[in-house]
Design a protein around this motif. Structure first.
Motif, PDB file in Angstrom:
ATOM      1  N   ASP A 310      63.141  21.499  53.074  1.00 43.53           N
ATOM      2  CA  ASP A 310      62.731  21.530  54.273  1.00 43.53           C
ATOM      3  C   ASP A 310      62.000  20.250  54.650  1.00 43.53           C
ATOM      4  O   ASP A 310      62.041  19.598  55.601  1.00 43.53           O
ATOM      5  CB  ASP A 310      61.553  22.741  54.504  1.00 43.53           C
ATOM      6  N   GLU A 311      61.094  19.723  53.741  1.00 42.50           N
ATOM      7  CA  GLU A 311      60.469  18.441  53.842  1.00 42.50           C
ATOM      8  C   GLU A 311      61.464  17.501  53.947  1.00 42.50           C
ATOM      9  O   GLU A 311      61.267  16.349  54.570  1.00 42.50           O
ATOM     10  CB  GLU A 311      59.401  18.343  52.731  1.00 42.50           C
ATOM     11  N   TRP A 312      62.488  17.485  52.958  1.00 40.02           N
ATOM     12  CA  TRP A 312      63.444  16.375  53.196  1.00 40.02           C
ATOM     13  C   TRP A 312      63.991  16.236  54.484  1.00 40.02           C
ATOM     14  O   TRP A 312      64.123  15.171  55.162  1.00 40.02           O
ATOM     15  CB  TRP A 312      64.649  16.714  52.119  1.00 40.02           C
ATOM     16  N   ALA A 313      64.539  17.543  55.011  1.00 37.74           N
ATOM     17  CA  ALA A 313      65.222  17.221  56.349  1.00 37.74           C
ATOM     18  C   ALA A 313      63.997  16.825  57.603  1.00 37.74           C
ATOM     19  O   ALA A 313      64.405  15.899  58.420  1.00 37.74           O
ATOM     20  CB  ALA A 313      65.391  18.794  56.798  1.00 37.74           C
ATOM     21  N   ALA A 314      62.701  17.396  57.399  1.00 40.10           N
ATOM     22  CA  ALA A 314      61.747  16.795  58.451  1.00 40.10           C
ATOM     23  C   ALA A 314      61.631  15.053  58.239  1.00 40.10           C
ATOM     24  O   ALA A 314      61.324  14.644  59.222  1.00 40.10           O
ATOM     25  CB  ALA A 314      60.607  17.624  58.139  1.00 40.10           C
TER      26      ALA A 314
END
Length: 392
Positions: A310-314
């Motif tokens: 999720d943090e990668w995508a954000a």
């Protein structure tokens, strides 16, 4: 023993044996004897190899100093292209410049160009000899300073041309000032040399555009920095009504907007008059050795493990699965090139973006783990090398 004086002369010239050259000439050898159909006369051969003593013997014996053969090759041109400074100096003193054919590129223009193709001290010294001798370009050629900027050559060549009297505000045949030509090409070193030489930072081309406007359109941030430090006008208006800041907004160049004095920059849809076509690659070929490709894979794995999907995508705007897939491909799918010693891998634009995003995270982000034996500065180096290859 060869008793043919011409053949003995050819052999002596090739060996650089001045005594044997003088003897062959005394025995009646033709000073214009041909070395071969393609290599030209013995004088051309001596000029090519830089045998100034042999050149002097042949010229004193009456060798033709001008162009010879079907291709109109001259000893002077050959000496210039081989950067044989002493030979060039001697031939110029003996009247070689006026003997140059008018149907070919001038030796001065070739000397400027050759300083880029084969850069070495002798090339600069040879150019200086020609300038001191008053060599000029053909009427159909650009001024030497423009030729130098268009190549582009090393700053040392520009400094020499300016020291020898070149007009720092010289314009190309289409009216573009040298500083605009340099800015369009992203040559910040040339821009700096021109500015240090007194060039007008706000000189305009025939469309009323300044070097700063052209640099902004092309996202040449190093050129922009040089121009701004020299006091280039940010608020200058082109003939089409554009300013540098409006061009930065229209191209959505946020970093440039900040450089130009903006305190807030977004992705505004601003209509502007564009003078450049921008391309967006849809694929990339990685080339290198397996250890370097594996390093990229490790960088991706570390960034994913640290950030989570999720943090990668954000943070990157990319898909974590795409990043994992390209890491696997970097380790297992790179293949040897068919005609070279490197390995290579074709990746999509999204896969390349994943690799670059991972490098950014390890170079400047919150991730503190690094591949074994690799420093953060080395990661920064890899990232910057990729960015330089991408261009603006």
């Amino acid at each position: 023993m060869n008793h043919d004086p011409d053949q003995r002369l050819v052999e002596a010239v090739r060996a650089g044996d001045e005594v044997a050259v003088a003897r062959a000439l005394a025995d009646g050898a033709d000073p214009d004897a041909s070395v071969s159909r393609f290599q030209g006369s013995v004088l051309i051969e001596a000029a090519r190899s830089g045998r100034s003593g042999v050149v002097g013997l042949l010229v004193d014996a009456g060798a033709r100093i001008g162009p010879v053969g079907h291709f109109n090759v001259s000893p002077l041109r050959v000496a210039v292209l081989e950067a044989r400074t002493d030979v060039v100096r001697y031939l110029v003193a003996r009247g070689a410049l006026p003997a140059e054919p008018t149907t070919r590129t001038s030796v001065l223009t070739e000397a400027v160009s050759y300083a880029m193709h084969r850069p070495r001290p002798a090339a600069l010294a040879t150019l200086q000899v020609l300038l001191d001798a008053g060599a000029t370009p053909r009427p159909s050629e650009e001024a030497p300073l423009i030729t130098a900027v268009m190549q582009p050559v090393a700053p040392a060549v520009l400094r020499l041309l300016l020291a020898k009297g070149a007009d720092v505000n010289q314009r190309r045949s289409d009216g573009s000032p040298a500083i605009v030509v340099a800015a369009r090409r992203g040559d910040h070193a040339a821009v700096d040399v021109l500015l240090q030489g007194g060039a007008d930072a706000d000189a305009r081309d025939r469309h009323g555009r300044t070097a700063l406007m052209h640099a902004v359109e092309r996202n040449e941030q190093r050129v922009i920095a040089v121009l701004l430090l020299a006091g280039a006008a940010v608020d200058a208006v082109g003939a089409d009504g554009m300013t540098a800041l409006e061009l930065a907004r229209g191209w959505q160049r946020q970093n440039v907007q900040f450089m130009l004095g903006e305190h807030r920059a977004g992705r505004d849809d601003v209509p502007i008059t564009r003078t450049v076509v921008s391309i967006v690659p849809t694929g990339v070929r990685f080339k290198g050795d397996p250890p370097m490709l594996h390093l990229l894979a490790s960088v991706i794995d570390i960034a994913l493990d640290d950030l989570g999907d999720d943090e990668w995508a954000a943070r990157t705007g990319g898909n974590a699965d795409t990043a994992r897939a390209v890491a696997v491909r970097l380790r297992h799918e790179a293949v040897p090139a068919s005609n070279a010693s490197w390995f290579q891998l074709e990746v999509t634009a999204d896969e390349f973006a994943a690799a670059r995003s991972a490098l950014v995270e390890l170079a400047y982000g919150t991730t503190r783990v690094l591949p074994a034996g690799t420093s953060r500065l080395e990661i920064v180096d890899v990232l910057e090398e990729l960015d330089r290859q991408l261009g603006p």
